[in-house]
Scaffold this active site. Structure first.
Site, PDB file in Angstrom:
ATOM      1  N   HIS A 265       0.966  -1.193   0.123  1.00 47.76           N
ATOM      2  CA  HIS A 265       0.004   0.066   0.036  1.00 47.76           C
ATOM      3  C   HIS A 265       1.025   1.309   0.041  1.00 47.76           C
ATOM      4  CE1 HIS A 265      -3.039   2.868   1.284  1.00 47.76           C
ATOM      5  NE2 HIS A 265      -4.006   1.811   0.981  1.00 47.76           N
ATOM      6  N   ASP A 319      -7.899  -5.142   0.232  1.00 52.31           N
ATOM      7  CA  ASP A 319      -8.544  -5.817  -1.039  1.00 52.31           C
ATOM      8  C   ASP A 319      -8.267  -7.434  -0.825  1.00 52.31           C
ATOM      9  OD1 ASP A 319      -9.676  -4.039  -2.554  1.00 52.31           O
ATOM     10  OD2 ASP A 319      -7.714  -3.297  -3.111  1.00 52.31           O
TER      11      ASP A 319
HETATM   12  N1  ACO Z   1       3.987  -7.582  -4.130  1.00 50.32           N
HETATM   13  C1  ACO Z   1       5.473  -7.711  -4.360  1.00 50.32           C
HETATM   14  N2  ACO Z   1       6.135  -6.441  -3.915  1.00 50.32           N
HETATM   15  C2  ACO Z   1       5.588  -5.404  -3.726  1.00 50.32           C
HETATM   16  C3  ACO Z   1       4.446  -5.193  -3.510  1.00 50.32           C
HETATM   17  C4  ACO Z   1       3.540  -6.370  -3.880  1.00 50.32           C
HETATM   18  N3  ACO Z   1       2.058  -6.281  -3.899  1.00 50.32           N
HETATM   19  N4  ACO Z   1       3.740  -3.997  -3.213  1.00 50.32           N
HETATM   20  C5  ACO Z   1       5.169  -3.319  -3.019  1.00 50.32           C
HETATM   21  N5  ACO Z   1       6.079  -4.035  -3.237  1.00 50.32           N
HETATM   22  C6  ACO Z   1       7.569  -3.843  -3.344  1.00 50.32           C
HETATM   23  C7  ACO Z   1       7.764  -2.906  -4.551  1.00 50.32           C
HETATM   24  O1  ACO Z   1       8.312  -3.291  -5.776  1.00 50.32           O
HETATM   25  C8  ACO Z   1       9.149  -2.215  -3.683  1.00 50.32           C
HETATM   26  O2  ACO Z   1       9.951  -3.018  -3.945  1.00 50.32           O
HETATM   27  P1  ACO Z   1      11.707  -2.507  -4.084  1.00 50.32           P
HETATM   28  O3  ACO Z   1      11.863  -1.190  -2.907  1.00 50.32           O
HETATM   29  O4  ACO Z   1      12.523  -3.639  -4.094  1.00 50.32           O
HETATM   30  O5  ACO Z   1      11.740  -1.597  -5.608  1.00 50.32           O
HETATM   31  C9  ACO Z   1       8.722  -2.102  -2.199  1.00 50.32           C
HETATM   32  O6  ACO Z   1       7.822  -3.167  -1.995  1.00 50.32           O
HETATM   33  C10 ACO Z   1       8.082  -0.918  -1.857  1.00 50.32           C
HETATM   34  O7  ACO Z   1       6.998  -0.428  -2.546  1.00 50.32           O
HETATM   35  P2  ACO Z   1       6.211   0.716  -2.817  1.00 50.32           P
HETATM   36  O8  ACO Z   1       7.054   1.604  -3.715  1.00 50.32           O
HETATM   37  O9  ACO Z   1       6.282   1.361  -1.316  1.00 50.32           O
HETATM   38  O10 ACO Z   1       4.837   0.611  -3.092  1.00 50.32           O
HETATM   39  P3  ACO Z   1       4.066   1.672  -3.963  1.00 50.32           P
HETATM   40  O11 ACO Z   1       3.599   2.604  -3.117  1.00 50.32           O
HETATM   41  O12 ACO Z   1       4.854   1.882  -5.306  1.00 50.32           O
HETATM   42  O13 ACO Z   1       2.675   0.528  -4.587  1.00 50.32           O
HETATM   43  C11 ACO Z   1       0.774  -0.563  -4.717  1.00 50.32           C
HETATM   44  C12 ACO Z   1       1.850   0.373  -3.759  1.00 50.32           C
HETATM   45  C13 ACO Z   1       0.444   0.180  -6.011  1.00 50.32           C
HETATM   46  C14 ACO Z   1      -0.544  -0.586  -3.945  1.00 50.32           C
HETATM   47  C15 ACO Z   1       1.738  -1.720  -4.657  1.00 50.32           C
HETATM   48  O14 ACO Z   1       1.826  -2.113  -3.429  1.00 50.32           O
HETATM   49  C16 ACO Z   1       0.593  -2.832  -5.536  1.00 50.32           C
HETATM   50  O15 ACO Z   1       0.641  -2.836  -6.839  1.00 50.32           O
HETATM   51  N6  ACO Z   1      -0.034  -3.789  -4.574  1.00 50.32           N
HETATM   52  C17 ACO Z   1      -1.004  -4.923  -5.325  1.00 50.32           C
HETATM   53  C18 ACO Z   1      -2.050  -4.266  -5.974  1.00 50.32           C
HETATM   54  C19 ACO Z   1      -2.986  -3.879  -4.836  1.00 50.32           C
HETATM   55  O16 ACO Z   1      -3.221  -4.766  -4.024  1.00 50.32           O
HETATM   56  N7  ACO Z   1      -3.538  -2.709  -4.841  1.00 50.32           N
HETATM   57  C20 ACO Z   1      -4.682  -2.349  -3.970  1.00 50.32           C
HETATM   58  C21 ACO Z   1      -4.128  -1.404  -3.021  1.00 50.32           C
HETATM   59  S1  ACO Z   1      -5.320  -1.047  -1.772  1.00 50.32           S
HETATM   60  C22 ACO Z   1      -6.372   0.186  -2.607  1.00 50.32           C
HETATM   61  O17 ACO Z   1      -5.943   0.669  -3.343  1.00 50.32           O
HETATM   62  C23 ACO Z   1      -7.773   0.215  -2.047  1.00 50.32           C
END
Ligand code: ACO
Length: 388
Positions: A265, A319
């Site tokens: 998130h 979710d």
């Molecule tokens: N699976 C694996 N790795 C992840 C995930 C994930 N779901 N989410 C984040 N990471 C990793 C990133 O790749 C990043 O790795 P790095 O530092 O080695 O590059 C690290 O964790 C930090 O991530 P952030 O940059 O803080 O995440 P960001 O804020 O860019 O993305 C997001 C948030 C878009 C929600 C992402 O976590 C994602 O795509 N999740 C899956 C989709 C999802 O469940 N969306 C619903 C969110 S809740 C809502 O909108 C109601």
């Protein structure tokens, strides 16, 4: 050739730029806290109802008994759709996405209620009632229509959540199903400034009607980067198929830099408090309505993701378990995002009302990166100029 003249810093996606000053909700992503008007989401999920929470969000205080009764009564009274809206919805292609159907139907309310008096509290209240009352009926109507049936009339004896499940499934739901669904609506009702709320506020800032505001927000929520993750999470559990496949699945995702749906998130760096509540709701449903073997896969997945990605702040989000709850309630997968919309109407309207009190039209700027003083080439000369 032109030059790019930056006048100020460009922040893609307006990331971390405050778009409003608001007292509606608050998130502390480090401590896993979500509050609506200062009240914790855990307390509201346990003690309140969706309509009482909607009132709290929109009017800023918990309603008195009389206020709540009047609010619930007015919503009950306005649940029906005009026959022309039902007939319009019957012309929608049944293969269309329910979010597109909802966006169109919500916008159509502006045709029937075109009077606009945004500085009149009574007008604002009527619009709030109408939207909260009719959006669930629209979602249920499209579901029945696409199955080849006529939409069914709301049941005045049923409360908000029970009536929606009744209109959707044509059966009166068990009390546990209605209670859990009502709590799901509370959990999804509001979440500070996010893309669909911003979209609602941009539209609202032109002082257009509230139906256009909600239609904008529904259109924004429909995209897979915003409202679609619950559906994707359940699809992922189907794809994984068994507990034994969880570890290889997570390893493959990490290796291929593929995000695992329902985890991570932008704000929460601990487990989303709504995910914890939804998990317990799912367990209550399994006890009453029958166990779902997908839950074993989900538990193992959460354990493995915690082990491999928890150190990065990647934990279950809202979710992850909501898909399992909706599945237990018999809600089709492509209605998961409309469920989100039904709930979030409350938050969108709260922000709409808050902004009306101190509105300024959103009019950002851009950093021009194009050309200047380009000569006009007449059409007979263009091909020649392209080849030379
Ligand atoms: N699976 C694996 N790795 C992840 C995930 C994930 N779901 N989410 C984040 N990471 C990793 C990133 O790749 C990043 O790795 P790095 O530092 O080695 O590059 C690290 O964790 C930090 O991530 P952030 O940059 O803080 O995440 P960001 O804020 O860019 O993305 C997001 C948030 C878009 C929600 C992402 O976590 C994602 O795509 N999740 C899956 C989709 C999802 O469940 N969306 C619903 C969110 S809740 C809502 O909108 C109601």
């Amino acid at each position: 050739m032109s030059e790019i003249t930056p006048q100020c810093e460009y922040i893609p996606g307006l990331s971390n730029i405050p778009a409003a000053q608001s007292s509606i909700s608050h998130v502390d992503g480090q401590r896993g806290i979500l509050e609506y008007r200062g009240i914790s989401i855990q307390e509201l999920a346990q003690k309140s109802t969706f309509l009482e929470t909607a009132y709290l969000l929109i009017w800023g205080h918990l309603p008195s008994q009389a206020e709540l009764e009047a609010f619930e009564r007015d919503i009950r009274y306005h649940r029906r759709l005009k026959y022309r809206i039902r007939d319009m919805m019957k012309c929608f292609p049944e293969t269309g996405h329910p979010m597109d159907a909802l966006q169109t139907a919500a916008a159509s309310l502006g045709l029937f209620h075109s009077r606009r008096v945004l500085d009149d509290e009574a007008y604002i209240r009527r619009a709030v009632i109408r939207l909260l009352a009719k959006v669930p009926t629209m979602v249920a109507a499209f579901e029945l229509i696409r199955r080849g049936n006529n939409p069914i009339t709301p049941d005045d004896d049923l409360d908000y959540a029970a009536n929606f499940l009744y209109m959707l499934t044509e059966r009166e739901p068990k009390p546990i199903a209605a209670r859990v669904f009502d709590t799901c609506l509370t959990l999804h009702a509001e979440h500070t400034m996010n893309t669909s709320t911003f979209s609602a506020l941009v539209t609202a800032s032109t002082l257009t009607d509230p139906y256009g505001v909600i239609a904008s927000a529904v259109g924004t929520l429909a995209g897979p980067l915003h409202g679609g993750a619950a559906e994707e999470s359940l699809n992922m559990l189907t794809e994984i198929g068994s507990v034994n496949n969880v570890r290889p699945y997570v390893d493959a995702c990490i290796q291929n830099q593929r995000n695992i749906m329902g985890f991570g998130h932008r704000v929460y760096k601990v487990k989303d408090p709504r995910a914890t509540i939804l998990q317990s709701l799912a367990e209550q449903l399994f006890e009453e309505l029958g166990y779902d073997p997908y839950y074993d896969i989900a538990l193992e997945l959460e354990k493995v993701v915690e082990e491999k990605l928890g150190f990065k702040g990647v934990h279950a989000n809202v979710d992850f378990y909501s898909g399992l709850v909706y599945r237990a309630l018999g809600i089709p997968r492509d209605l998961f995002t409309p469920m989100f919309a039904i709930a979030r109407v409350a938050g969108w309207l709260a922000h709409w009302k808050e902004q009306l009190a101190a509105n300024r039209i959103f009019r950002p700027t851009q950093i021009y990166a194009g050309s200047h003083e380009v000569p006009y080439i007449s059409i007979d000369q263009r091909e020649k100029s392209l080849t030379t």
